[in-house]
Motif scaffolding. Structure first.
Motif, PDB file in Angstrom:
ATOM      1  N   LEU A 106      -9.963   0.504  -8.185  1.00 17.82           N
ATOM      2  CA  LEU A 106      -9.586  -0.406  -7.101  1.00 17.82           C
ATOM      3  C   LEU A 106     -10.518  -1.611  -7.126  1.00 17.82           C
ATOM      4  O   LEU A 106     -11.718  -1.481  -6.857  1.00 17.82           O
ATOM      5  N   PHE A 123      -7.492  -0.197   3.691  1.00 16.85           N
ATOM      6  CA  PHE A 123      -7.459   0.521   2.414  1.00 16.85           C
ATOM      7  C   PHE A 123      -7.542   2.043   2.594  1.00 16.85           C
ATOM      8  O   PHE A 123      -7.794   2.762   1.623  1.00 16.85           O
ATOM      9  N   ALA A 131       0.831  -1.203   0.000  1.00 20.20           N
ATOM     10  CA  ALA A 131       0.000   0.000   0.000  1.00 20.20           C
ATOM     11  C   ALA A 131       0.867   1.255   0.000  1.00 20.20           C
ATOM     12  O   ALA A 131       0.608   2.213  -0.751  1.00 20.20           O
ATOM     13  N   ILE A 152      -5.900   4.981   0.247  1.00 25.07           N
ATOM     14  CA  ILE A 152      -6.394   5.559  -1.006  1.00 25.07           C
ATOM     15  C   ILE A 152      -6.866   6.994  -0.817  1.00 25.07           C
ATOM     16  O   ILE A 152      -6.996   7.736  -1.792  1.00 25.07           O
ATOM     17  N   ILE A 166     -11.392  -5.221  -5.530  1.00 21.98           N
ATOM     18  CA  ILE A 166     -11.172  -5.974  -4.292  1.00 21.98           C
ATOM     19  C   ILE A 166     -11.993  -7.256  -4.318  1.00 21.98           C
ATOM     20  O   ILE A 166     -13.197  -7.234  -4.592  1.00 21.98           O
ATOM     21  N   SER A 224      -9.706  -8.611   0.050  1.00 22.80           N
ATOM     22  CA  SER A 224     -10.149  -7.753   1.146  1.00 22.80           C
ATOM     23  C   SER A 224      -9.455  -8.131   2.451  1.00 22.80           C
ATOM     24  O   SER A 224      -9.315  -7.299   3.355  1.00 22.80           O
ATOM     25  N   ILE A 263     -14.879   0.839   2.435  1.00 22.43           N
ATOM     26  CA  ILE A 263     -13.791   1.437   1.660  1.00 22.43           C
ATOM     27  C   ILE A 263     -14.009   2.942   1.563  1.00 22.43           C
ATOM     28  O   ILE A 263     -15.110   3.395   1.237  1.00 22.43           O
ATOM     29  N   SER A 307      -6.619  -6.389  -5.203  1.00 19.47           N
ATOM     30  CA  SER A 307      -6.273  -6.983  -3.923  1.00 19.47           C
ATOM     31  C   SER A 307      -7.415  -7.832  -3.381  1.00 19.47           C
ATOM     32  O   SER A 307      -8.577  -7.656  -3.773  1.00 19.47           O
ATOM     33  N   TYR A 314      -7.205  -6.222   5.762  1.00  5.76           N
ATOM     34  CA  TYR A 314      -6.429  -5.198   5.092  1.00  5.76           C
ATOM     35  C   TYR A 314      -7.039  -3.799   5.273  1.00  5.76           C
ATOM     36  O   TYR A 314      -8.266  -3.633   5.273  1.00  5.76           O
TER      37      TYR A 314
END
Length: 343
Positions: free
Chosen positions: A177, A163, A131, A166, A179, A152, A198, A150, A161
């Motif tokens: 993106l 995020f 990241a 971003i 996921i 999740s 997200i 990616s 994870y």
């Protein structure tokens, strides 16, 4: 490691060679494949819609149920729109092939093969490092368009994870993106999965793909995103040329809101019970029913107590087995106590 081939469906207890074992593996987190109420919904759906639907989604005669199920799913999982395909793999490949380009493509470590655009990505390190490096690469490059891909979460060595990075992508960039939330949908955030978690930014278009065959118990795949993205994906050859999943399953899915909620509450209680009794060397994410232990002997030790857990070599056949306890709502408190005593 011994392989076991069952003649009967998975449940909390399985029989092999006339011996009964407690089973703590698989991905049926909410016990849906053997849930009597869900099976009743499914049988009702079969009566209404038949076993399958072999026509493509661009046929001039359509079952309205598919549009209804997509609207229902979008609302359930916090998205503006949804596309439902016949499998999670198809949903992932459809999305990746539509949006991926030769430049500006960044894969996170451990990304599921369903999301690979060709050969296995060579990304190394952990998610946090990826990241940080991805953010730096995007922000310092003259290139505007990027695609980030990616999972999740990591369901093998449980890790959720983050995020939030971003939010630091600079204005003027355009990022897709993608996921894969196959192991989170139906479990995380009260069952809504990761989509609503997200961060929303002007620079990033978030698309979540998932298999519905795990917690949700359906032979289907789903894509969640904006109305614009879903409209675009529905013009793809992969969507137009493929038969949809069985309407009976989607009918059952739409009837089962209370059932999913009840089974998730039960699963979270069982997971909390188990987590409160294990030693600190276990690795897990609160609220996610997968528990990893680095001791390579745990599989054999539990097998001696007639308990089967998930154990297979990773990342390749020559690797050491990854031993994990996977809980499901079909387990009972007595099952958990028996597992704890065996450990």
């Amino acid at each position: 490691m011994k392989n076991f081939n069952l003649k009967m469906p998975f449940s909390s207890s399985i029989t092999l060679e006339e011996r009964q074992y407690l089973y703590f593996g698989g991905t049926a987190y909410l016990g849906i494949p053997q849930h009597a109420s869900f099976l009743a919904f499914y049988l009702d759906g079969i009566t209404k819609f038949g076993l399958n639907n072999g026509t493509s989604r661009n046929n001039n005669i359509q079952l309205g149920l598919y549009d209804e199920a997509e609207c229902y799913a979008a609302a359930q999982f916090g998205a503006a729109s949804a596309l439902i395909a016949s499998s999670g793999y198809l949903a992932a490949q459809l999305t990746v092939k539509f949006f991926c380009r030769s430049e500006g493509l960044l894969y996170a470590p451990q990304t599921h093969p369903a999301l690979w655009a060709g050969q296995k990505p060579t990304t190394e390190g952990n998610f946090s490092e990826w990241a940080r490096k991805s953010l730096e690469k995007i922000n310092t490059s003259d290139q505007k368009d990027w695609v980030l891909i990616s999972n999740s979460l990591n369901n093998l060595f449980p890790e959720h994870y983050d995020f939030s990075f971003i939010k630091e992508i600079l204005p003027g960039k355009s990022v897709i993106l993608i996921i894969d939330d196959s192991h989170g949908i139906g479990i995380l955030d009260g069952g809504k999965g990761i989509f609503d978690q997200i961060p929303k930014t002007a620079e990033v278009e978030v698309i979540v793909v998932a298999s519905m065959a795990k917690a949700l118990g359906l032979d289907a795949g789903i894509i969640l995103g904006s109305e614009k993205v879903i409209r675009q994906l529905k013009t793809s050859n992969e969507f137009l040329g493929a038969s949809p999943p069985a309407a009976a399953g989607l009918y059952a899915f739409m009837q089962a809101e209370d059932l999913y909620r009840q089974e998730l509450e039960k699963l979270l209680e069982l997971s909390a019970r188990f987590a409160s009794q294990i030693t600190p060397d276990w690795q897990y994410v609160p609220g996610f029913p997968v528990f990893y232990h680095p001791d390579g002997k745990s599989f054999e030790r539990l097998l001696a107590h007639s308990i089967l857990i998930s154990s297979f070599p990773y990342p390749d056949p020559k690797s050491e087995p990854v031993n994990r306890v996977v809980l499901s709502s079909w387990h009972t408190e007595e099952n958990i106590n028996q597992l704890i005593l065996a450990l």
